[in-house]
Design an enzyme around this catalytic site. Structure first.
Site, mmCIF file in Angstrom:
data_model
loop_
_atom_site.group_PDB
_atom_site.id
_atom_site.type_symbol
_atom_site.label_atom_id
_atom_site.label_comp_id
_atom_site.label_asym_id
_atom_site.label_seq_id
_atom_site.Cartn_x
_atom_site.Cartn_y
_atom_site.Cartn_z
ATOM 1 N N ARG A 149 -6.977 -0.265 8.164
ATOM 2 C CA ARG A 149 -5.758 0.534 7.546
ATOM 3 C C ARG A 149 -5.947 2.167 7.318
ATOM 4 O O ARG A 149 -7.614 2.640 7.135
ATOM 5 C CB ARG A 149 -5.527 0.325 5.601
ATOM 6 C CG ARG A 149 -4.280 0.446 5.136
ATOM 7 C CD ARG A 149 -4.718 -0.118 3.716
ATOM 8 N NE ARG A 149 -5.007 0.781 3.145
ATOM 9 C CZ ARG A 149 -5.631 0.877 1.931
ATOM 10 N NH1 ARG A 149 -4.630 -0.405 0.772
ATOM 11 N NH2 ARG A 149 -6.089 1.808 0.468
ATOM 12 N N TYR A 161 -3.193 7.873 -3.034
ATOM 13 C CA TYR A 161 -3.960 6.908 -2.394
ATOM 14 C C TYR A 161 -4.477 6.132 -1.595
ATOM 15 O O TYR A 161 -4.160 6.989 -0.998
ATOM 16 C CB TYR A 161 -2.175 5.683 -3.413
ATOM 17 C CG TYR A 161 -2.957 4.268 -2.897
ATOM 18 C CD1 TYR A 161 -3.222 3.575 -3.730
ATOM 19 C CD2 TYR A 161 -2.724 3.768 -1.798
ATOM 20 C CE1 TYR A 161 -4.517 2.388 -3.771
ATOM 21 C CE2 TYR A 161 -3.494 2.368 -1.718
ATOM 22 C CZ TYR A 161 -3.843 2.160 -2.786
ATOM 23 O OH TYR A 161 -4.722 0.472 -1.886
ATOM 24 N N ASP A 216 -0.326 1.830 4.343
ATOM 25 C CA ASP A 216 -0.144 1.552 3.098
ATOM 26 C C ASP A 216 0.575 2.137 2.487
ATOM 27 O O ASP A 216 0.709 3.665 1.842
ATOM 28 C CB ASP A 216 -0.768 1.233 2.262
ATOM 29 C CG ASP A 216 -0.903 0.184 1.011
ATOM 30 O OD1 ASP A 216 0.620 0.619 0.469
ATOM 31 O OD2 ASP A 216 -1.187 -0.010 -0.753
ATOM 32 N N HIS A 218 2.305 2.007 -0.910
ATOM 33 C CA HIS A 218 1.940 1.800 -1.622
ATOM 34 C C HIS A 218 3.344 1.865 -3.125
ATOM 35 O O HIS A 218 3.463 2.519 -4.479
ATOM 36 C CB HIS A 218 1.185 2.810 -2.528
ATOM 37 C CG HIS A 218 0.459 1.549 -3.285
ATOM 38 N ND1 HIS A 218 0.119 2.638 -4.764
ATOM 39 C CD2 HIS A 218 -0.616 0.939 -2.924
ATOM 40 C CE1 HIS A 218 -0.970 1.711 -5.163
ATOM 41 N NE2 HIS A 218 -1.427 0.973 -4.375
ATOM 42 N N GLU A 242 2.625 -1.341 4.662
ATOM 43 C CA GLU A 242 2.479 -1.986 3.458
ATOM 44 C C GLU A 242 3.040 -1.458 2.603
ATOM 45 O O GLU A 242 3.176 -0.399 1.743
ATOM 46 C CB GLU A 242 1.554 -2.115 3.111
ATOM 47 C CG GLU A 242 0.271 -2.949 1.606
ATOM 48 C CD GLU A 242 -0.544 -3.013 2.027
ATOM 49 O OE1 GLU A 242 -1.834 -2.869 3.330
ATOM 50 O OE2 GLU A 242 -1.635 -2.646 1.139
ATOM 51 N N GLU A 268 2.321 -7.625 -3.109
ATOM 52 C CA GLU A 268 1.044 -7.575 -4.076
ATOM 53 C C GLU A 268 1.344 -7.181 -5.478
ATOM 54 O O GLU A 268 0.738 -7.736 -6.392
ATOM 55 C CB GLU A 268 -0.189 -6.204 -3.628
ATOM 56 C CG GLU A 268 0.829 -4.919 -3.407
ATOM 57 C CD GLU A 268 -0.709 -4.462 -3.277
ATOM 58 O OE1 GLU A 268 -0.717 -4.256 -2.182
ATOM 59 O OE2 GLU A 268 -1.041 -2.884 -3.952
ATOM 60 N N ARG A 289 2.036 -11.013 1.295
ATOM 61 C CA ARG A 289 1.284 -10.475 0.938
ATOM 62 C C ARG A 289 0.629 -10.589 -0.563
ATOM 63 O O ARG A 289 0.657 -9.323 -1.285
ATOM 64 C CB ARG A 289 0.379 -8.578 1.567
ATOM 65 C CG ARG A 289 1.026 -7.701 1.562
ATOM 66 C CD ARG A 289 0.657 -6.371 1.888
ATOM 67 N NE ARG A 289 0.141 -5.937 1.198
ATOM 68 C CZ ARG A 289 -1.232 -6.090 1.445
ATOM 69 N NH1 ARG A 289 -2.292 -6.829 2.177
ATOM 70 N NH2 ARG A 289 -1.896 -5.398 0.121
ATOM 71 N N GLU A 345 -6.882 -8.847 4.250
ATOM 72 C CA GLU A 345 -7.746 -7.748 4.030
ATOM 73 C C GLU A 345 -8.722 -7.534 2.570
ATOM 74 O O GLU A 345 -8.893 -9.135 2.342
ATOM 75 C CB GLU A 345 -6.979 -6.540 2.448
ATOM 76 C CG GLU A 345 -7.154 -5.413 1.745
ATOM 77 C CD GLU A 345 -6.275 -4.654 0.892
ATOM 78 O OE1 GLU A 345 -5.571 -5.470 0.283
ATOM 79 O OE2 GLU A 345 -6.379 -3.808 0.905
ATOM 80 N N TRP A 408 2.529 5.089 -8.440
ATOM 81 C CA TRP A 408 1.294 5.588 -8.050
ATOM 82 C C TRP A 408 0.763 5.231 -6.943
ATOM 83 O O TRP A 408 0.670 4.313 -6.247
ATOM 84 C CB TRP A 408 -0.107 4.816 -8.659
ATOM 85 C CG TRP A 408 -1.439 5.305 -8.095
ATOM 86 C CD1 TRP A 408 -1.824 6.982 -7.758
ATOM 87 C CD2 TRP A 408 -2.432 4.656 -7.529
ATOM 88 N NE1 TRP A 408 -3.346 6.710 -7.339
ATOM 89 C CE2 TRP A 408 -3.712 5.252 -6.983
ATOM 90 C CE3 TRP A 408 -2.715 3.843 -7.857
ATOM 91 C CZ2 TRP A 408 -5.005 4.411 -6.965
ATOM 92 C CZ3 TRP A 408 -3.462 2.174 -7.528
ATOM 93 C CH2 TRP A 408 -4.595 3.097 -7.358
#
Ligand code: KDG
Ligand code: MG
Length: 408
Positions: A149, A161, A216, A218, A242, A268, A289, A345, A408
């Protein structure tokens, strides 16, 4: 029958806060461990377990996992959400651990047996600029990772992040400085949307195609921004993009899908198969995920994987440093026993975590391996845990340039 005699909740901070559920039974020496860590809200889950759930379980048969799961999911009337589903995950994992120990079989065997040897996994690479990120990707490749990643700092942003890569994943103690407020950063989407395609262009032109790359986002983009990013990243063939958008905006994924062939992974921040359902039935993602510690554990992960399989979707369970080695082991037991596993991950846990919570999956040759020990193969050293008491910590928060709250 093994009767539950105690549900012990242990909160410990060997570098990061972890909430561990230990279920003891009336069979001498027979107990199970589960992970119930919810980063930044650890004590809320610990309290739900101690005050509301533990008293309901003492005296029940530890073998009845499905009935206990339904009892704790439907019984309180108030269902779902991160706190209850994390508490339920801790109970579920501990019960599967007990079942494995009673059967003298590793969990993956109880789940149907091996479908593969080891679980393909990815680590984190990050950098303040594209060259620093390239160095981190090369380091990961030299350690045998086939999937990495990649995250890069956004010019002008005070907190991006993931840019500290693997170090952040294992050691970050965001906000655990005794302060009462989270670290605040800022970030602007337009700069981000410019820098990420440059990162991927740089990585492909330097390290080539020898490694699969994940990025990602995020949950920080709008559907339109995510569609633009996915489209611009197409030439670099990501393994997946992601969490391009917030999970509240599942419908927005349709727009992303209509505009890009970049594979999408999300989950997530979802808490059950019901949350996942529209993403799966409409094939809005390529990888689901979820976090095994936030969806009610092994039982729900297995169910979500089965629904996903029907729609050709693979798993990529969340595996950050802020869930314990117990959850990582549970991930891998599921990974190696389902047909539609995609990628896992992973993090390299520091020595203090390994001392308190032995049994993390082993990393070897780009994959994660669990042992044939009965159950999850994990434990908690309660004496060691006492040496690392809970330390209040918060995840960082993110604001836009004008001071407005962002994700975030
Ligand atoms: O507690 C929050 C972290 O688990 C999350 O930020 C990590 O997005 C994450 C990831 O993909 O590992
Ligand atoms: Mg993520």
């Amino acid at each position: 029958m093994a009767k539950i005699t105690e549900v012990r909740v242990i909160v410990t901070c060997p570098g990061r806060n972890y909430v561990v559920v230990k279920i003891l039974t009336d069979e001498p020496g027979l107990y199970g461990v589960g992970d119930a860590t919810l980063n930044g809200r650890e004590l809320a889950v610990a309290s739900a377990l101690t005050e509301h759930i533990a008293p309901l379980l003492v005296g029940r048969d530890a073998d009845g996992i499905e009935d206990i799961w339904q009892f704790l999911y439907r019984g309180p009337y108030w269902r779902g959400g991160p706190i209850q589903m994390t508490a339920l995950a801790g109970i579920d994992m501990a019960l599967w651990d007990i079942k494995g120990k009673r059967a003298n079989l590793p969990l993956y065997s109880l789940l149907g047996g091996r479908t593969r040897e080891g679980a393909l996994c990815y680590t984190h690479a990050g950098g303040r600029d594209t060259v620093e990120c390239e160095d981190a990707v090369r380091r990961a490749m030299s350690q045998g990772f086939a999937v990495v990643r990649a995250q890069v700092a956004v010019p002008g942003a005070t907190a991006t992040y993931g840019i500290q890569g693997a170090a952040e994943a294992t050691t970050a103690q965001w906000g655990a400085t005794g302060g009462l407020t989270p670290i605040e950063g800022n970030w602007e989407p337009l700069q981000y949307l410019r820098v990420v395609p440059r990162l991927l262009e740089h990585l492909r032109s330097t390290v080539g195609d020898a490694v699969e790359i994940i990025h990602d986002a995020h949950q920080r983009l709008t559907p339109q921004e995510a569609a633009r990013l996915g489209k611009e990243l197409e030439p670099y063939h990501l393994f997946f993009l992601e969490d391009p958008i917030r999970p509240e905006w599942k419908d927005g994924l349709r727009l992303v899908r209509q505009h890009t062939t970049t594979p999408i992974a999300l989950g997530e921040l979802l808490h059950s198969r019901y949350d996942c359902l529209p993403l799966l039935t409409e094939q809005l993602v390529d990888f689901i995920r979820c976090d095994i510690s936030h969806i009610g554990g092994v039982s729900e992960a297995r169910r979500i994987a089965t629904i996903a399989e029907v729609f050709g979707i693979r798993t990529a369970w969340h595996g950050p440093g802020d869930i314990s080695p117990i959850a990582h082991a549970a991930n891998v037991h599921v990974d190696v026993s389902i047909p539609n596993f995609g990628v896992q991950e992973m993090v390299h846990f520091p020595p203090a975590v390994r001392e308190v919570l032995p049994g993390a999956p082993e990393y070897r040759d780009g994959r994660l391996w669990v042992t044939d020990a009965p159950g999850l193969g994990c434990d908690i050293d309660e004496e060691a845990a006492k040496r690392y008491p809970y330390a209040r910590a918060y995840l960082p928060v993110c604001r836009r340039a004008d001071g407005a709250m962002h994700d975030w």
